[in-house]
Design an enzyme around this catalytic site. Structure first.
Site, PDB file in Angstrom:
ATOM      1  CB  SER A 245      34.103  51.761  62.507  1.00  0.00           C
ATOM      2  OG  SER A 245      33.661  52.719  63.431  1.00  0.00           O
TER       3      SER A 245
ATOM      4  CE  LYS B 156      37.189  53.339  65.373  1.00  0.00           C
ATOM      5  NZ  LYS B 156      35.793  53.318  64.908  1.00  0.00           N
TER       6      LYS B 156
ATOM      7  CB  SER C 115      34.747  49.590  66.477  1.00  0.00           C
ATOM      8  OG  SER C 115      34.660  50.460  65.378  1.00  0.00           O
TER       9      SER C 115
END
Length: 391
Positions: A72, A75, A128
């Site tokens: 993640s 992101k 997240s």
């Protein structure tokens, strides 16, 4: 008795050494001359890097160019692009079933919800949210696949030469990978975006929904914000394939650092050790020429001299202990030609270290100097009369 004293002293020294190692994990102390010196941090990560956030200089690396999945922390790129788009058009996104049809972590979006791109960026960075990342990608580019094209274009612009994005959320894919060094370059760029930096620096954040009309409070997954006083961001990540991934930023006394670990079982301690190490390597140096004053001759002006003044510049970061070695060079002509206007840049001061320019400040005219008005001769006056007769 002497032997007993020696034994007691040895035990005390051993105790102090153990305390130091426990209190400051990741460091090795000692050098050849016996002076205290911090060794490179020992980290659990498969790949790691620490950089100076001002210029990208690598201060520490471990397999930093090795390609790994990055979970993640992906992101960071998704949010950066979303926020860059939102800076000119923070459009309201209506959440669809397709947008939320994604596995993994979520900010709890439901079809029919309405919120802005900036709010989606906050949701993907704070908690997240894969649903937030997917929604932003579709809203910006029409599909996750087309958004990945934008991600890879931006990666090339940032010099992320060993990175390839496939998913906006960071879910595993064989063709979705990066390096610790590339992720540091990404974080360095992202932290220059004020909206991005504001979001990732918050331990918790209220996110407004347009429909339904409500505000939800989310807690940041990045525990380093609470564990490390100087931490200013950035993003966590985890999948079974990627392991624990973490990108962090910290600032102390004008020194800004970015640390990245990929597949790190002990990432919180890894980052504290790396950041501590980085702050020992660098120090800020003031760049201020506002007290500089000098008089410079003027040729062909109503005054024979004018004053030149220096200006204050932004502080720069230098290797610790090297500030005294910085070369300051004043570049100013021996004389100036009139006319000169007040505030006009007439020179500069350059700061260099080991052949590299660190900073420059301008030298400006303190006042203006005009050219003198010259009385025309009789011949020039007659010529002007004749010229006007034929106009």
């Amino acid at each position: 008795m002497v032997a007993l004293c020696k034994k007691t002293i040895s035990l005390l020294l051993a105790g102090v050494t153990c305390f130091w190692m426990l209190a400051f994990p990741g460091f090795i102390q000692a050098d050849a001359e016996g002076e205290a010196a911090a060794g490179e941090p020992q980290v659990s990560a498969r790949a790691a890097v620490l950089i100076n956030a001002d210029n990208g200089q690598v201060l520490f690396g471990k397999n930093e160019e090795e390609q790994h999945s990055m979970a993640s922390t992906t992101k960071i790129m998704t949010a950066l692009i979303a926020l860059e788009k939102a800076s000119t058009d923070d459009k309201v996104v209506t959440i669809t079933d397709q947008m939320v049809r994604v596995e993994g972590s979520s900010m709890g979006l439901m079809p029919g919800d309405k919120l802005t791109l900036k709010s989606l960026a906050a949701g993907m960075l704070i908690v997240s949210g894969n649903d937030a990342a997917n929604s932003a990608a579709i809203a910006v580019a029409g599909s996750a696949e087309d958004f990945a094209v934008l991600m890879n274009q931006r990666a090339q612009e940032l010099g992320m030469e060993h990175t390839h994005f496939v998913t906006p959320s960071g879910l595993d894919d064989e063709q979705h990978y990066s390096t610790a060094h590339d992720m540091a370059k990404l974080a360095m760029a992202a932290m220059k975006n004020p909206d991005f930096a504001n979001i990732v620096g918050q331990k918790a954040m209220n996110i407004d929904y347009i429909h339904p009309d409500q505000t939800r409070r989310y807690t940041n997954h990045n525990k380093l914000l609470s564990m490390y006083e100087d931490c200013t961001g950035v993003k966590t990540g985890f999948t079974k394939k990627s392991g624990r991934c973490l990108v962090s930023a910290a600032e102390r006394d004008g020194v800004r650092l970015i640390a990245v670990t990929l597949n790190a079982p002990d990432d919180w301690n890894d980052h504290q050790a790396m950041l501590n190490y980085g702050f020992l390597q660098l120090e800020p140096m003031a760049v201020d020429d506002s007290a500089y004053r000098v008089s410079v001759p003027v040729v062909g002006g109503t005054a024979s001299t004018l004053s030149v003044m220096g200006e204050a510049g932004e502080p720069v970061v230098v290797p610790r202990g090297k500030a005294a070695q910085v070369e300051r060079v004043v570049e100013l002509p021996r004389f100036l030609y009139a006319p000169v206007t007040a505030g006009q840049i007439v020179g500069r001061v350059t700061y260099r270290l080991d052949g590299t320019t660190l900073a420059q400040t301008d030298l400006v005219a303190g006042e203006g100097v005009d050219c003198p008005v010259v009385e025309k001769t009789l011949f020039q006056k007659i010529a002007d009369v004749i010229k006007h007769l034929f106009l």
